[in-house]
Design a protein around this motif. Structure first.
Motif, short mmCIF file in Angstrom:
data_model
loop_
_atom_site.label_atom_id
_atom_site.label_comp_id
_atom_site.label_asym_id
_atom_site.label_seq_id
_atom_site.Cartn_x
_atom_site.Cartn_y
_atom_site.Cartn_z
N HIS A 1 0.82 -1.21 0.00
CA HIS A 1 0.00 0.00 0.00
C HIS A 1 0.86 1.27 0.00
CE1 HIS A 1 -3.35 2.65 0.80
NE2 HIS A 1 -2.67 3.15 1.80
N SER A 2 1.89 1.27 0.84
CA SER A 2 2.73 2.44 0.99
C SER A 2 4.04 2.02 1.66
CB SER A 2 2.02 3.49 1.84
OG SER A 2 2.80 4.65 1.99
N TYR A 3 5.05 2.85 1.56
CA TYR A 3 6.30 2.56 2.25
C TYR A 3 7.16 3.81 2.32
CZ TYR A 3 8.58 2.46 -2.33
OH TYR A 3 9.04 2.80 -3.57
N LEU A 4 8.15 3.74 3.18
CA LEU A 4 9.21 4.73 3.18
C LEU A 4 10.51 3.96 3.28
CD1 LEU A 4 10.70 5.23 6.13
CD2 LEU A 4 8.51 6.22 6.67
N ILE A 5 11.54 4.52 2.72
CA ILE A 5 12.86 3.89 2.79
C ILE A 5 13.69 4.70 3.77
CG2 ILE A 5 14.96 3.29 1.54
CD1 ILE A 5 13.19 2.93 -0.96
N SER A 6 14.11 4.05 4.83
CA SER A 6 14.92 4.72 5.85
C SER A 6 16.40 4.53 5.54
CB SER A 6 14.60 4.16 7.24
OG SER A 6 15.41 4.81 8.19
N HIS A 7 17.13 5.61 5.67
CA HIS A 7 18.58 5.57 5.51
C HIS A 7 19.25 5.85 6.85
CE1 HIS A 7 18.53 5.29 1.11
NE2 HIS A 7 17.43 5.99 1.21
N LEU A 8 18.45 5.88 7.92
CA LEU A 8 18.97 6.12 9.26
C LEU A 8 19.23 4.79 9.95
CD1 LEU A 8 16.57 8.98 10.38
CD2 LEU A 8 18.93 9.19 9.54
N PRO A 9 20.41 4.60 10.51
CA PRO A 9 20.69 3.33 11.19
C PRO A 9 19.73 3.10 12.36
CG PRO A 9 22.68 4.64 10.92
CD PRO A 9 21.53 5.52 10.54
N SER A 10 19.36 1.84 12.51
CA SER A 10 18.52 1.40 13.63
C SER A 10 19.04 0.04 14.04
CB SER A 10 17.06 1.33 13.18
OG SER A 10 16.24 0.99 14.26
N PRO A 11 19.08 -0.26 15.34
CA PRO A 11 19.64 -1.54 15.78
C PRO A 11 19.00 -2.73 15.06
CG PRO A 11 19.20 -0.15 17.67
CD PRO A 11 18.61 0.54 16.46
N ILE B 1 9.43 -5.48 4.08
CA ILE B 1 9.45 -6.18 2.81
C ILE B 1 10.82 -6.81 2.68
CG2 ILE B 1 9.15 -6.02 0.31
CD1 ILE B 1 6.63 -5.27 1.91
N VAL B 2 10.86 -8.12 2.46
CA VAL B 2 12.13 -8.84 2.37
C VAL B 2 12.21 -9.54 1.02
CG1 VAL B 2 12.32 -9.14 4.88
CG2 VAL B 2 11.15 -10.87 3.53
N GLY B 3 13.44 -9.95 0.67
CA GLY B 3 13.63 -10.70 -0.56
C GLY B 3 13.68 -9.87 -1.81
N VAL B 4 13.84 -8.56 -1.66
CA VAL B 4 13.88 -7.65 -2.80
C VAL B 4 14.73 -6.45 -2.40
CG1 VAL B 4 11.76 -6.43 -2.14
CG2 VAL B 4 12.43 -6.49 -4.51
N PRO B 5 15.50 -5.87 -3.34
CA PRO B 5 16.27 -4.67 -2.99
C PRO B 5 15.35 -3.58 -2.44
CG PRO B 5 16.99 -5.53 -5.10
CD PRO B 5 15.76 -6.31 -4.72
N GLN B 6 15.87 -2.85 -1.49
CA GLN B 6 15.09 -1.81 -0.81
C GLN B 6 15.21 -0.48 -1.55
OE1 GLN B 6 13.43 -2.91 2.57
NE2 GLN B 6 13.62 -4.45 0.97
N ASP B 7 14.64 -0.45 -2.76
CA ASP B 7 14.66 0.76 -3.56
C ASP B 7 13.35 0.87 -4.36
OD1 ASP B 7 14.94 -0.47 -6.26
OD2 ASP B 7 16.92 -1.02 -5.56
N PRO B 8 13.00 2.08 -4.79
CA PRO B 8 11.71 2.28 -5.47
C PRO B 8 11.54 1.46 -6.75
CG PRO B 8 12.61 4.38 -4.77
CD PRO B 8 13.68 3.35 -4.55
#
Length: 138
Positions: A68-78, A101-108
């Protein structure tokens, strides 16, 4: 069997969420449904958010969803390697939930809105966590 600590926070089931986590441990996605108004909802709670009924039952779901929607975070998180997507998926049965979302590159280019997804489960700290992966290979 001991699993390595991946640094991610481990969910702590409560009495209201225990059936959700127990289903996940069995590799199933399950949510509460109101016996009075028929509302299926996420997040699990002891009172229907539609009509305030206490008459709830847990129902197994198909595990199918759409992005439905997503954001891509570039901020480190544990426990997360950047970049990582924080997604809202719409389950085939209607409710929306946040997930990864797993199993796919994290890009638009690879995270296409409305793409078909299916649930998968990853274990963190002994708890199975539902995540989603593309239903078909791209």
């Amino acid at each position: 069997m001991t699993e390595p600590n991946d640094g991610k926070q481990v969910p702590r089931p409560t009495p209201d969420t225990r059936p959700y986590w127990d289903a996940a441990a069995r590799g199933e996605l399950s949510l509460p449904k109101c016996e009075d108004c028929g509302l299926l909802f996420f997040y699990p709670r002891s009172v229907c958010p539609g009509c305030s009924s206490l008459s709830l039952r847990w129902v197994p779901l198909s595990g199918r969803a759409r992005l439905h929607s997503y954001l891509i975070s570039h901020l480190p998180s544990p426990g997360f390697e950047v970049p990582y997507a924080v997604a809202v998926v719409e389950l085939e049965e209607g409710p929306r939930m946040m997930s990864s979302i797993v199993g796919v590159p994290q890009d638009p280019e690879h995270l296409v809105l409305d793409m078909e997804l299916r649930v998968v489960f990853e274990t963190h700290g002994g708890v199975s966590v539902p995540k989603f992966t593309p239903a078909v290979s791209r």
